[in-house]
Design an enzyme around this catalytic site. Structure first.
Site, PDB file in Angstrom:
ATOM      1  N   CYS A 250     -14.487 -23.380  87.699  1.00 26.14           N
ATOM      2  CA  CYS A 250     -15.531 -23.371  86.652  1.00 26.14           C
ATOM      3  C   CYS A 250     -15.804 -24.820  86.302  1.00 26.14           C
ATOM      4  O   CYS A 250     -15.265 -25.345  85.325  1.00 26.14           O
ATOM      5  CB  CYS A 250     -15.071 -22.579  85.435  1.00 26.14           C
ATOM      6  SG  CYS A 250     -14.576 -20.887  85.778  1.00 26.14           S
ATOM      7  N   ALA A 251     -16.632 -25.482  87.099  1.00 23.03           N
ATOM      8  CA  ALA A 251     -16.603 -26.946  87.178  1.00 23.03           C
ATOM      9  C   ALA A 251     -17.518 -27.706  86.222  1.00 23.03           C
ATOM     10  O   ALA A 251     -17.236 -28.865  85.915  1.00 23.03           O
ATOM     11  CB  ALA A 251     -16.929 -27.371  88.614  1.00 23.03           C
ATOM     12  N   PRO A 253     -19.416 -29.637  83.268  1.00 22.78           N
ATOM     13  CA  PRO A 253     -20.450 -30.504  83.860  1.00 22.78           C
ATOM     14  C   PRO A 253     -19.940 -31.467  84.929  1.00 22.78           C
ATOM     15  O   PRO A 253     -20.676 -32.347  85.369  1.00 22.78           O
ATOM     16  CB  PRO A 253     -20.965 -31.275  82.644  1.00 22.78           C
ATOM     17  CG  PRO A 253     -19.748 -31.427  81.790  1.00 22.78           C
ATOM     18  CD  PRO A 253     -18.960 -30.157  81.958  1.00 22.78           C
ATOM     19  N   GLY A 255     -16.842 -33.377  84.845  1.00 19.03           N
ATOM     20  CA  GLY A 255     -15.918 -34.448  84.467  1.00 19.03           C
ATOM     21  C   GLY A 255     -14.605 -34.345  85.201  1.00 19.03           C
ATOM     22  O   GLY A 255     -14.104 -35.329  85.775  1.00 19.03           O
ATOM     23  N   LYS A 256     -14.017 -33.163  85.204  1.00 16.07           N
ATOM     24  CA  LYS A 256     -12.744 -32.974  85.892  1.00 16.07           C
ATOM     25  C   LYS A 256     -12.937 -32.978  87.408  1.00 16.07           C
ATOM     26  O   LYS A 256     -12.081 -33.468  88.151  1.00 16.07           O
ATOM     27  CB  LYS A 256     -12.085 -31.677  85.425  1.00 16.07           C
ATOM     28  CG  LYS A 256     -11.774 -31.654  83.927  1.00 16.07           C
ATOM     29  CD  LYS A 256     -11.195 -30.328  83.499  1.00 16.07           C
ATOM     30  CE  LYS A 256     -11.026 -30.261  81.986  1.00 16.07           C
ATOM     31  NZ  LYS A 256     -12.313 -30.226  81.266  1.00 16.07           N
ATOM     32  N   ASP A 274     -20.044 -23.215  89.803  1.00 14.79           N
ATOM     33  CA  ASP A 274     -20.521 -22.815  88.479  1.00 14.79           C
ATOM     34  C   ASP A 274     -21.694 -21.863  88.697  1.00 14.79           C
ATOM     35  O   ASP A 274     -22.463 -22.038  89.651  1.00 14.79           O
ATOM     36  CB  ASP A 274     -20.968 -24.003  87.632  1.00 14.79           C
ATOM     37  CG  ASP A 274     -20.986 -23.652  86.142  1.00 14.79           C
ATOM     38  OD1 ASP A 274     -19.974 -23.905  85.463  1.00 14.79           O
ATOM     39  OD2 ASP A 274     -22.000 -23.098  85.664  1.00 14.79           O
ATOM     40  N   ASP A 301     -20.695 -17.434  91.055  1.00 20.70           N
ATOM     41  CA  ASP A 301     -19.842 -16.831  90.036  1.00 20.70           C
ATOM     42  C   ASP A 301     -18.383 -16.860  90.499  1.00 20.70           C
ATOM     43  O   ASP A 301     -18.036 -16.247  91.513  1.00 20.70           O
ATOM     44  CB  ASP A 301     -20.303 -15.392  89.774  1.00 20.70           C
ATOM     45  CG  ASP A 301     -19.532 -14.709  88.649  1.00 20.70           C
ATOM     46  OD1 ASP A 301     -18.497 -15.238  88.212  1.00 20.70           O
ATOM     47  OD2 ASP A 301     -19.986 -13.632  88.208  1.00 20.70           O
ATOM     48  N   ASP A 331     -10.314 -24.378  84.723  1.00 15.43           N
ATOM     49  CA  ASP A 331     -10.640 -24.801  83.352  1.00 15.43           C
ATOM     50  C   ASP A 331     -11.544 -23.709  82.799  1.00 15.43           C
ATOM     51  O   ASP A 331     -12.760 -23.767  82.909  1.00 15.43           O
ATOM     52  CB  ASP A 331     -11.326 -26.163  83.367  1.00 15.43           C
ATOM     53  CG  ASP A 331     -11.552 -26.712  81.973  1.00 15.43           C
ATOM     54  OD1 ASP A 331     -10.612 -26.672  81.159  1.00 15.43           O
ATOM     55  OD2 ASP A 331     -12.677 -27.166  81.690  1.00 15.43           O
ATOM     56  N   CYS A 381     -10.141 -25.298  76.176  1.00 13.00           N
ATOM     57  CA  CYS A 381     -10.364 -26.198  75.037  1.00 13.00           C
ATOM     58  C   CYS A 381     -10.374 -25.385  73.738  1.00 13.00           C
ATOM     59  O   CYS A 381     -11.210 -25.587  72.868  1.00 13.00           O
ATOM     60  CB  CYS A 381     -11.649 -26.998  75.197  1.00 13.00           C
ATOM     61  SG  CYS A 381     -13.151 -25.998  75.368  1.00 13.00           S
TER      62      CYS A 381
END
Length: 477
Positions: A250-251, A253, A255-256, A274, A301, A331, A381
């Protein structure tokens, strides 16, 4: 007392959070009074920004020391911009994190209580207000209301409409509003509201904000990535190696994703998924900007990323065959209850609790796609027990071939009691809870006198709410 109230939540949501933070195991260990104090501190902290702005250096293009030097020069310009504020000899110090060598920390000064509020007012939406508290200027699309006679060049006071009650284009607003600081209007009221939605640029340039934090708009864009501290920890915990095939399930935007590619020296393959197309485009833009070529993006998905028919994989596109990846980052989509600053959340309890089933679907896919001996990192998060420690307990029971691993670096605290995990298992988790830091107003004096060790401790603790778990898939015997 703080100038900001605690985060505003629906009563059902606040009670749900409180039940997690004051479960029987926690109350037994801490005592009811201490558990309640920590929960109230959490609610206060969520409405404030973290104590540090965190930026990650793109080590693929430049060394940390070189970028640190360039950033120092940029921050001197920012310091000169805040002409109304007396620094008392302070600048924005730049600290390199001792456990995350590619991470730089810049202290945030505030909240400041001595700013004179102006008669000319600008009201912004809650999301815009949150961005201003973290150093952004006010962009035109975020402006909801402006005083009747506001002209370009006027000194204005900016307020956040935290409950979303202000009507677009209103000339005044008497609802609940939180003062964010003063700035200079770049446009008149007429220019702002007569030319929407075409206008996209800065509407108010903040000169005297409640929280003094540098803006990173277009600052060294190829060298720096603005990222919350725990988000930078995640990729280090995953520990990607050159030549590996890695999945970011689930990438957006990105950053990771880009951090993973940089840590493996852009050697290997990073697959980023994504299901929203414009978010996938954002990942591509970030990869291009940071000069990373090992990233392949797909609008797909993640819950459907496992190939079920077992036909040989010939194109390298999703869905994928089982045991295709050396490492996987999940994530997961979550309730986001750890994001800061967040002065108001209008979500219902149904919305907050809707993520657990989705997270389990994604985790099940990730467990199947992981090679024996491979590493799976799960992160959120949010601060809820149900999306964090309870998910770990479920995963260990559901997938006996997964083992919970110690994490390196260990920057956050251990997991929270209440999910039935052992003491040793809790020590293998990382939970970032801002409730461990006393809730109080800060000022420049404490920054001037603080030791570097104390500042690093504060950066590690007073960040967004976040959670990380690391698993290894046992090799078959």
């Amino acid at each position: 007392m703080s100038i900001f109230p605690k985060i505003s939540l629906r009563l059902e949501v606040e009670n749900y959070l409180k039940a997690g933070f004051m479960n029987k195991e926690v109350v037994s260990a801490l005592g009811k009074e201490e558990a309640e104090r920590k929960f109230e501190t959490l609610l206060q902290k969520l409405s404030h920004p973290p104590s540090f702005t965190t930026v990650r250096v793109n080590t693929h293009l430049a060394s940390v020391q070189h970028v640190k030097s360039l950033l120092f020069d940029e921050l001197q310009k920012v310091r000169a911009h805040f002409c109304h504020y007396q620094f008392n000899g302070l600048s924005f110090p730049i600290l390199q994190h001792p456990d995350l060598q590619d991470v730089l920390l810049i202290p945030v000064i505030g909240p400041r209580n001595n700013i004179k509020q102006q008669p000319c007012e600008v009201i912004v939406g809650a999301q815009c207000g949150n961005a201003v508290l973290r150093g952004a200027h006010v962009y035109v699309p975020g402006i909801m209301s402006a005083s009747k006679f506001m002209k370009g060049g006027d000194v204005v006071s900016v307020y956040s409409d935290i409950k979303g009650k202000c009507k677009k284009g209103a000339k005044e607003f008497d609802g609940t509003k939180i003062f964010l600081g003063n700035g200079i209007s770049e446009l008149s009221r007429k220019e702002i509201f007569s030319r929407l939605p075409e206008l996209k640029g800065v509407g108010v340039r903040m000169t005297d904000p409640v929280y003094l934090s540098p803006s990173f708009d277009n600052v060294l864009p190829s060298y720096l990535f603005l990222q919350n501290l725990p988000s930078a920890v995640v990729s280090h915990v995953l520990d990607p190696q050159p030549g590996e095939k890695i999945l970011d399930l689930c990438a957006a935007p990105g950053g990771k994703t880009t951090h993973i590619a940089a840590l493996m020296h852009d050697q290997g393959e990073v697959i980023a998924l994504d299901k929203i197309s414009n978010k996938v485009e954002k990942i591509k833009q970030n990869a291009l900007l940071l000069g990373l070529n090992s990233i392949r993006t797909f609008c797909f998905d993640g819950t459907k990323a496992l190939k079920l028919d077992m036909v040989k994989d010939t194109d390298g596109e999703p869905p994928f065959l089982p045991e295709s990846f050396d490492r996987i980052l999940l994530d997961a989509p979550c309730s986001g209850m750890g994001q800061r600053p967040n002065m108001a959340c209008t979500w219902t309890l149904k919305e907050v609790t809707s993520y657990q089933p989705l997270q389990r679907k994604l985790f099940t896919v990730a467990a199947e796609l992981l090679k024996p001996g491979g590493v799976l990192v799960y992160s959120t998060c949010t601060v809820t027990l149900a999306e964090n420690e309870e998910q770990v307990a479920w995963a260990l029971k559901t997938f006996p071939h997964l083992q919970l691993q110690r994490q390196d670096p260990q920057v956050g605290g251990e997991g929270m009691l209440g999910a039935g995990l052992s003491s040793e298992q809790l020590k293998r988790l990382q939970r970032f809870d801002p409730c461990v830091v006393p809730s109080q107003d800060s000022d420049t004096g404490s920054l001037r006198d603080a030791r570097i060790e104390d500042m690093i401790w504060l950066a590690n603790k007073d960040c967004i709410g976040f959670f990380i778990a690391k698993f290894v898939k046992c090799k078959s015997t």
